[in-house]
Design an enzyme around this catalytic site. Sequence first.
Site, PDB file in Angstrom:
ATOM      1  N   LYS A 238       0.966  -1.173  -0.069  1.00 18.68           N
ATOM      2  CA  LYS A 238       0.041   0.074  -0.127  1.00 18.68           C
ATOM      3  C   LYS A 238       0.940   1.384  -0.004  1.00 18.68           C
ATOM      4  O   LYS A 238       0.593   2.576  -0.834  1.00 18.68           O
ATOM      5  CB  LYS A 238      -1.016   0.009   1.423  1.00 18.68           C
TER       6      LYS A 238
ATOM      7  N   ARG B  51      22.810  11.436 -20.196  1.00 20.37           N
ATOM      8  CA  ARG B  51      22.749  12.209 -21.415  1.00 20.37           C
ATOM      9  C   ARG B  51      23.550  11.712 -22.478  1.00 20.37           C
ATOM     10  O   ARG B  51      24.629  10.950 -22.113  1.00 20.37           O
ATOM     11  CB  ARG B  51      23.239  13.771 -21.158  1.00 20.37           C
ATOM     12  N   HIS B  52      23.444  12.289 -23.636  1.00 23.12           N
ATOM     13  CA  HIS B  52      24.264  11.949 -24.853  1.00 23.12           C
ATOM     14  C   HIS B  52      25.748  12.033 -24.398  1.00 23.12           C
ATOM     15  O   HIS B  52      25.698  13.013 -23.526  1.00 23.12           O
ATOM     16  CB  HIS B  52      23.875  12.508 -26.128  1.00 23.12           C
TER      17      HIS B  52
ATOM     18  N   ASN C 147      27.637  20.818 -28.085  1.00 23.94           N
ATOM     19  CA  ASN C 147      28.129  20.984 -26.907  1.00 23.94           C
ATOM     20  C   ASN C 147      29.451  22.045 -26.789  1.00 23.94           C
ATOM     21  O   ASN C 147      29.775  22.901 -26.017  1.00 23.94           O
ATOM     22  CB  ASN C 147      28.328  20.012 -26.149  1.00 23.94           C
TER      23      ASN C 147
ATOM     24  N   GLY D  50      20.141  23.153 -28.340  1.00 27.18           N
ATOM     25  CA  GLY D  50      19.477  22.539 -29.355  1.00 27.18           C
ATOM     26  C   GLY D  50      20.387  21.896 -30.303  1.00 27.18           C
ATOM     27  O   GLY D  50      21.664  21.327 -30.192  1.00 27.18           O
TER      28      GLY D  50
ATOM     29  N   ARG E 205      23.123  12.671 -31.634  1.00 25.37           N
ATOM     30  CA  ARG E 205      23.840  12.489 -30.313  1.00 25.37           C
ATOM     31  C   ARG E 205      23.309  11.634 -29.673  1.00 25.37           C
ATOM     32  O   ARG E 205      24.397  10.636 -29.063  1.00 25.37           O
ATOM     33  CB  ARG E 205      24.277  13.735 -29.814  1.00 25.37           C
TER      34      ARG E 205
ATOM     35  N   GLU F 298      15.342  16.321 -27.009  1.00 29.75           N
ATOM     36  CA  GLU F 298      15.719  17.553 -26.226  1.00 29.75           C
ATOM     37  C   GLU F 298      14.462  18.735 -26.188  1.00 29.75           C
ATOM     38  O   GLU F 298      13.652  18.560 -27.458  1.00 29.75           O
ATOM     39  CB  GLU F 298      16.848  18.292 -26.494  1.00 29.75           C
TER      40      GLU F 298
ATOM     41  N   TYR G 246      24.504  30.508 -26.305  1.00 32.11           N
ATOM     42  CA  TYR G 246      23.952  31.383 -25.174  1.00 32.11           C
ATOM     43  C   TYR G 246      24.249  32.767 -24.912  1.00 32.11           C
ATOM     44  O   TYR G 246      23.439  33.519 -24.604  1.00 32.11           O
ATOM     45  CB  TYR G 246      24.310  30.421 -23.718  1.00 32.11           C
TER      46      TYR G 246
ATOM     47  N   ARG H 130      14.210  33.838 -19.026  1.00 33.82           N
ATOM     48  CA  ARG H 130      14.603  32.278 -18.984  1.00 33.82           C
ATOM     49  C   ARG H 130      15.349  32.274 -17.722  1.00 33.82           C
ATOM     50  O   ARG H 130      15.080  31.208 -16.936  1.00 33.82           O
ATOM     51  CB  ARG H 130      15.603  31.822 -20.177  1.00 33.82           C
TER      52      ARG H 130
ATOM     53  N   LYS I 274      12.751  29.553 -15.246  1.00 32.67           N
ATOM     54  CA  LYS I 274      13.007  28.523 -16.158  1.00 32.67           C
ATOM     55  C   LYS I 274      12.058  27.644 -16.223  1.00 32.67           C
ATOM     56  O   LYS I 274      12.022  27.056 -17.379  1.00 32.67           O
ATOM     57  CB  LYS I 274      14.402  27.983 -15.617  1.00 32.67           C
TER      58      LYS I 274
ATOM     59  N   HIS J  85      18.678  13.435 -23.130  1.00 33.30           N
ATOM     60  CA  HIS J  85      19.169  15.047 -22.820  1.00 33.30           C
ATOM     61  C   HIS J  85      19.388  15.620 -21.619  1.00 33.30           C
ATOM     62  O   HIS J  85      18.452  15.150 -20.811  1.00 33.30           O
ATOM     63  CB  HIS J  85      18.756  15.736 -24.063  1.00 33.30           C
TER      64      HIS J  85
ATOM     65  N   VAL K  65      15.530  16.650 -20.523  1.00 35.46           N
ATOM     66  CA  VAL K  65      14.687  15.362 -20.638  1.00 35.46           C
ATOM     67  C   VAL K  65      15.006  14.640 -19.427  1.00 35.46           C
ATOM     68  O   VAL K  65      14.290  14.030 -18.508  1.00 35.46           O
ATOM     69  CB  VAL K  65      14.478  14.602 -21.811  1.00 35.46           C
TER      70      VAL K  65
ATOM     71  N   ARG L 129      16.436  15.702 -16.839  1.00 38.46           N
ATOM     72  CA  ARG L 129      16.074  16.445 -15.604  1.00 38.46           C
ATOM     73  C   ARG L 129      14.493  16.197 -15.133  1.00 38.46           C
ATOM     74  O   ARG L 129      14.170  15.882 -13.961  1.00 38.46           O
ATOM     75  CB  ARG L 129      16.155  17.899 -15.603  1.00 38.46           C
TER      76      ARG L 129
END
Length: 421
Positions: free
Chosen positions: A29, A229-230, A236, A242, A281, A301, A312, A326, A330, A367, A370, A372
């Site tokens: 339960k 992650r990949h 990167n 993206g 990736r 992603e 960025y 952002r 976020k 990614h 995702v 997270r």
Amino acid sequence: MSPNTSHPPPPIIQRKLVFVMVGLPARGKTHIAQKLGRYISWLGYESKVFNVGEYRRRQTGGGQSHEFFSGDNADGSAQRRQIAMAALDDLEVWFKLRGGVAIYDATNSTKERRKLVLDRCQSLGAHVVFIESICDDQDVIENNIRETKLRSPDYVGFDEEEAVRDFRARIAHYEKAYETIDENVLSFIKLINGGRRVVINNIDGYLPSRVVYFLMNIHTVPRPIWLLRHGESIDNVENRIGGDSELSPFGESFSKNLPGFFKSQHIPSDSCVLWTSTLKRSVQTAKFLDGKKIQWRLLNEIDAGACDGLRYEDMEHDMLEEYRARQAEKFVYRYPNGESYFDLVERLEPMIPELERVRRPLIIISHQAVSRVLYAYLMGKAKEVCPHLSIPLHTLIELRPTAYGYDESRHTLSSDTEGQP
């Protein structure tokens, strides 16, 4: 045009909801209640689990022998009733202050007790759905006793066999008075032998229907989940948002080292279920692992929309208002023509029952955003912290199930590592 940081709330609950657990001890339960609580919170609803066993241990200190739970023990019965009412009192206060979805976790093993709980919740204007866990598989019950109950605060310092005898006697006391749900006017979900059979009655509404499907897929078979992650990609390296670039040489080395890592953990990769996104990736990271690979577009992603492919620093320089929005919010910030973390939760929601249904070791190569969101679901993290969770490159997050959650360990592979954490 102002940045989009507004979102509709989750589908409206037309009435307050209380899910009331029912079942003998060692029938899973609390395992079900905890999973359900994490799922409902992850969907964006206010929710809280009220576990009567925790109330009892806080009030009496725990460690009661089985006689405390006997129906012939008038003093014990009075104390247990008072403790159950204390949990309901707190549930009422919480409803008035926060509202949402409550889960009342107790045996609730007689019609009389269920009527008392039902009347109290209905007086708050809440709709009640009972969830009864029924199990007659003695192997499952014995495993629950030894793996779950013997680790509870009730048996700290006990000899294992003495604790087993005491807990079996506790179960016997409840069995004498137990009455299964047979009132057809009630709303209920019956899970029989870990969901091998499911019976539903008078279930309607969006969230109760989602809960039925969720509960149909959960199980107690222990299997690890690996989130990663990949490998490092060209994007990167260039700090771009993206994209769909190839792996960098460093990322390629990471992918080559994965089979050796799983071999060192005595987990043949061909014995696992392996999920990737459809992006290059992610697919390339899995290419040296054996076994069937399933690609899910749902695992792609977060969609950066108009910002896809930007660095960025470019976003900060050329789209300062978006960049600041952002940074400020976020979770709800949505990229122009793209997605937010809020959207990502909605996108991934159909995957959660699939994830719960898998009974073999599960490797998910996706990614950062995702991972997270999936990690937040599995570990019960609040939505506010979800976009800030640490999911580094070239790190495998191993989650092993416990009675009511997961134990976590992290393994980092470097470019010169031959499969060793």
